[in-house]
Design a protein around this motif. Structure first.
Motif, PDB file in Angstrom:
ATOM      1  N   MET A 114       0.960  -1.101   0.115  1.00 16.87           N
ATOM      2  CA  MET A 114      -0.088  -0.025   0.007  1.00 16.87           C
ATOM      3  C   MET A 114       0.979   1.285  -0.057  1.00 16.87           C
ATOM      4  N   THR A 115       1.965   1.131   0.742  1.00 15.61           N
ATOM      5  CA  THR A 115       3.008   2.316   0.670  1.00 15.61           C
ATOM      6  C   THR A 115       3.441   2.460  -0.585  1.00 15.61           C
ATOM      7  N   PHE A 116       3.924   1.577  -1.189  1.00 17.76           N
ATOM      8  CA  PHE A 116       4.199   1.810  -2.868  1.00 17.76           C
ATOM      9  C   PHE A 116       3.366   2.595  -3.638  1.00 17.76           C
ATOM     10  N   LEU A 117       2.061   1.880  -3.509  1.00 16.85           N
ATOM     11  CA  LEU A 117       1.114   2.450  -4.280  1.00 16.85           C
ATOM     12  C   LEU A 117       0.719   3.968  -4.012  1.00 16.85           C
ATOM     13  N   ALA A 118       0.958   4.149  -2.980  1.00 12.25           N
ATOM     14  CA  ALA A 118       0.488   5.594  -2.208  1.00 12.25           C
ATOM     15  C   ALA A 118       1.621   6.524  -2.648  1.00 12.25           C
ATOM     16  N   GLN A 119       2.918   6.004  -2.806  1.00  9.05           N
ATOM     17  CA  GLN A 119       4.037   7.034  -3.181  1.00  9.05           C
ATOM     18  C   GLN A 119       3.866   7.006  -4.823  1.00  9.05           C
ATOM     19  N   LEU A 120       3.391   6.069  -5.612  1.00  4.10           N
ATOM     20  CA  LEU A 120       3.361   6.377  -6.802  1.00  4.10           C
ATOM     21  C   LEU A 120       2.500   7.543  -7.214  1.00  4.10           C
ATOM     22  N   VAL A 121       1.573   7.487  -6.585  1.00  2.00           N
ATOM     23  CA  VAL A 121       0.671   8.655  -6.718  1.00  2.00           C
ATOM     24  C   VAL A 121       1.137   9.908  -6.258  1.00  2.00           C
ATOM     25  N   VAL A 122       2.008  10.076  -5.194  1.00  2.00           N
ATOM     26  CA  VAL A 122       2.468  11.277  -4.629  1.00  2.00           C
ATOM     27  C   VAL A 122       3.629  11.822  -5.605  1.00  2.00           C
ATOM     28  N   LEU A 123       4.509  10.945  -6.085  1.00  2.00           N
ATOM     29  CA  LEU A 123       5.457  11.300  -6.799  1.00  2.00           C
ATOM     30  C   LEU A 123       5.387  12.543  -7.938  1.00  2.00           C
ATOM     31  N   PRO A 143       1.348  -6.323 -10.746  1.00  2.00           N
ATOM     32  CA  PRO A 143       1.939  -7.066  -9.773  1.00  2.00           C
ATOM     33  C   PRO A 143       3.438  -7.423 -10.075  1.00  2.00           C
ATOM     34  N   TYR A 144       3.879  -7.245 -11.409  1.00  2.00           N
ATOM     35  CA  TYR A 144       5.300  -7.538 -11.711  1.00  2.00           C
ATOM     36  C   TYR A 144       6.394  -6.627 -11.066  1.00  2.00           C
ATOM     37  N   ASP A 145       5.669  -5.293 -11.039  1.00  2.00           N
ATOM     38  CA  ASP A 145       6.503  -4.317 -10.306  1.00  2.00           C
ATOM     39  C   ASP A 145       6.798  -4.388  -8.891  1.00  2.00           C
ATOM     40  N   PHE A 146       5.713  -5.006  -8.344  1.00  2.00           N
ATOM     41  CA  PHE A 146       6.142  -5.277  -7.011  1.00  2.00           C
ATOM     42  C   PHE A 146       6.974  -6.358  -6.854  1.00  2.00           C
ATOM     43  N   ASN A 147       7.000  -7.202  -7.746  1.00  2.00           N
ATOM     44  CA  ASN A 147       8.340  -8.222  -7.557  1.00  2.00           C
ATOM     45  C   ASN A 147       9.573  -7.543  -7.615  1.00  2.00           C
ATOM     46  N   LEU A 148       9.636  -6.430  -8.518  1.00  2.00           N
ATOM     47  CA  LEU A 148      10.897  -5.608  -8.666  1.00  2.00           C
ATOM     48  C   LEU A 148      11.203  -5.294  -7.442  1.00  2.00           C
ATOM     49  N   LEU A 149       9.992  -4.412  -6.692  1.00  2.00           N
ATOM     50  CA  LEU A 149      10.554  -3.703  -5.526  1.00  2.00           C
ATOM     51  C   LEU A 149      10.684  -4.607  -4.207  1.00  2.00           C
ATOM     52  N   ALA A 150       9.803  -5.626  -4.261  1.00  2.00           N
ATOM     53  CA  ALA A 150      10.189  -6.568  -3.070  1.00  2.00           C
ATOM     54  C   ALA A 150      10.209  -7.637  -3.117  1.00  2.00           C
ATOM     55  N   GLY A 151      10.548  -8.202  -4.239  1.00  3.60           N
ATOM     56  CA  GLY A 151      10.791  -9.788  -4.566  1.00  3.60           C
ATOM     57  C   GLY A 151       9.209 -10.549  -4.643  1.00  3.60           C
ATOM     58  N   ARG A 195      10.134   7.522 -11.548  1.00  6.85           N
ATOM     59  CA  ARG A 195      11.182   6.623 -10.678  1.00  6.85           C
ATOM     60  C   ARG A 195      10.550   5.236 -10.843  1.00  6.85           C
ATOM     61  N   ASP A 196      11.695   4.550 -11.229  1.00  4.46           N
ATOM     62  CA  ASP A 196      11.488   2.904 -11.633  1.00  4.46           C
ATOM     63  C   ASP A 196      11.149   2.368 -10.218  1.00  4.46           C
ATOM     64  N   PRO A 197      10.533   1.084 -10.220  1.00 10.30           N
ATOM     65  CA  PRO A 197      10.072   0.166  -9.168  1.00 10.30           C
ATOM     66  C   PRO A 197      11.259  -0.051  -8.221  1.00 10.30           C
ATOM     67  N   MET A 254      11.494  12.658 -14.638  1.00 12.09           N
ATOM     68  CA  MET A 254      11.743  11.901 -15.941  1.00 12.09           C
ATOM     69  C   MET A 254      12.968  10.972 -15.671  1.00 12.09           C
ATOM     70  N   TYR A 255      13.234  10.680 -14.412  1.00 12.10           N
ATOM     71  CA  TYR A 255      14.306   9.728 -14.304  1.00 12.10           C
ATOM     72  C   TYR A 255      13.860   8.201 -14.271  1.00 12.10           C
ATOM     73  N   GLY A 256      14.289   7.352 -14.889  1.00 12.90           N
ATOM     74  CA  GLY A 256      13.895   5.880 -14.668  1.00 12.90           C
ATOM     75  C   GLY A 256      13.520   5.287 -15.878  1.00 12.90           C
ATOM     76  N   ALA A 257      12.597   4.148 -15.813  1.00  8.57           N
ATOM     77  CA  ALA A 257      12.213   3.484 -16.905  1.00  8.57           C
ATOM     78  C   ALA A 257      11.542   3.911 -18.004  1.00  8.57           C
ATOM     79  N   GLY A 258      10.842   5.290 -17.858  1.00 11.73           N
ATOM     80  CA  GLY A 258      10.167   5.880 -18.743  1.00 11.73           C
ATOM     81  C   GLY A 258      11.120   6.496 -19.702  1.00 11.73           C
TER      82      GLY A 258
END
Length: 222
Positions: free
Chosen positions: A1-10, A25-33, A193-195, A217-221
């Motif tokens: 939930m914190t990750f999703l919240a941060q995505l909105v805030v950034l 869900p794959y982005d969560f794998n990158l973040l936390a395994g 910012r990428d995951p 504009m930093y990251g996977a975009g």
């Protein structure tokens, strides 16, 4: 939930229905395994703490679903963190063509197939542009595997056929080409910012407030 919240805030993540903050869900794998993220996110959607969005072609054998935190979810995680809950702008009616999801490696593979419409390419031919990019020092480092091509096939963005073997070492190998939809359908790209960025896990201060020096504009975009 914190990750999703941060995505909105950034903001960061995929832009769908006119707002950022969506993740697969794959982005969560990158973040936390590895974990059963899809099941957890589906449960959070049933509880109204996240919104879900179908991001795949109707013919996809493995449908892709994206998720974004709701105001209810933001209020809940803010209470846990003892922070003020930021406002979550609700998704709107799309004002741009809908896009489909593909992992980063699959997107690089699709770019190669799109550059050769109608042609059947082997795995090594698809990998070659990314390998050239890596040798030139390009960033981010690009990896394309057979699994990424098979992902495109499952998504309905590519098709495969067996390679006619000329020797024992070619048994089981396949050729790939983009489907008619795969040549034209918009593919979602991660923004900001990428995951795997430290911004999601090594933050000094409030977690639900954008860093003062945030390069969007930093990251996977890129």
């Amino acid at each position: 939930m914190t990750f999703l919240a941060q995505l909105v805030v950034l903001p960061a993540g995929y832009r769908v229905r006119s707002v950022y903050g969506w993740a697969h869900p794959y982005d969560f794998n990158l973040l936390a395994g590895p974990y059963t993220w899809a099941d957890l996110l589906c449960e959070l959607e049933r509880e109204g703490r996240v919104d879900g969005h179908a991001a795949s072609l109707p013919q996809a054998s493995e449908p892709a679903r994206l998720y974004r935190i709701t105001q209810s979810g933001m209020d809940g995680i803010a209470a846990v963190l003892r922070e003020q809950p930021p406002r979550v702008e609700p998704p709107r009616t799309p004002d741009e063509p809908a896009g489909v999801y593909a992992s980063e490696g699959a997107r690089w593979a699709l770019d190669v197939l799109r550059d050769a419409p109608g042609e059947w390419l082997g795995v090594e031919q698809v990998k070659e542009p990314s390998e050239q990019w890596n040798r030139s020092g390009g960033r981010p480092y690009r990896l394309v595997w057979t699994a990424h091509l098979d992902e495109l096939v499952s998504a309905g963005l590519a098709e495969a056929r067996p390679l006619e073997p000329c020797g024992k070492h070619e048994q089981g190998r396949k050729l790939y080409r983009a489907t008619a939809c795969g040549l034209v359908v918009p593919v979602l790209k991660w923004f900001g910012r990428d995951p795997e960025s430290e911004v999601y896990s090594q933050v000094a201060g409030p977690l639900l407030r954008a860093p003062l020096r945030c390069c969007f504009m930093y990251g996977a975009g890129n």
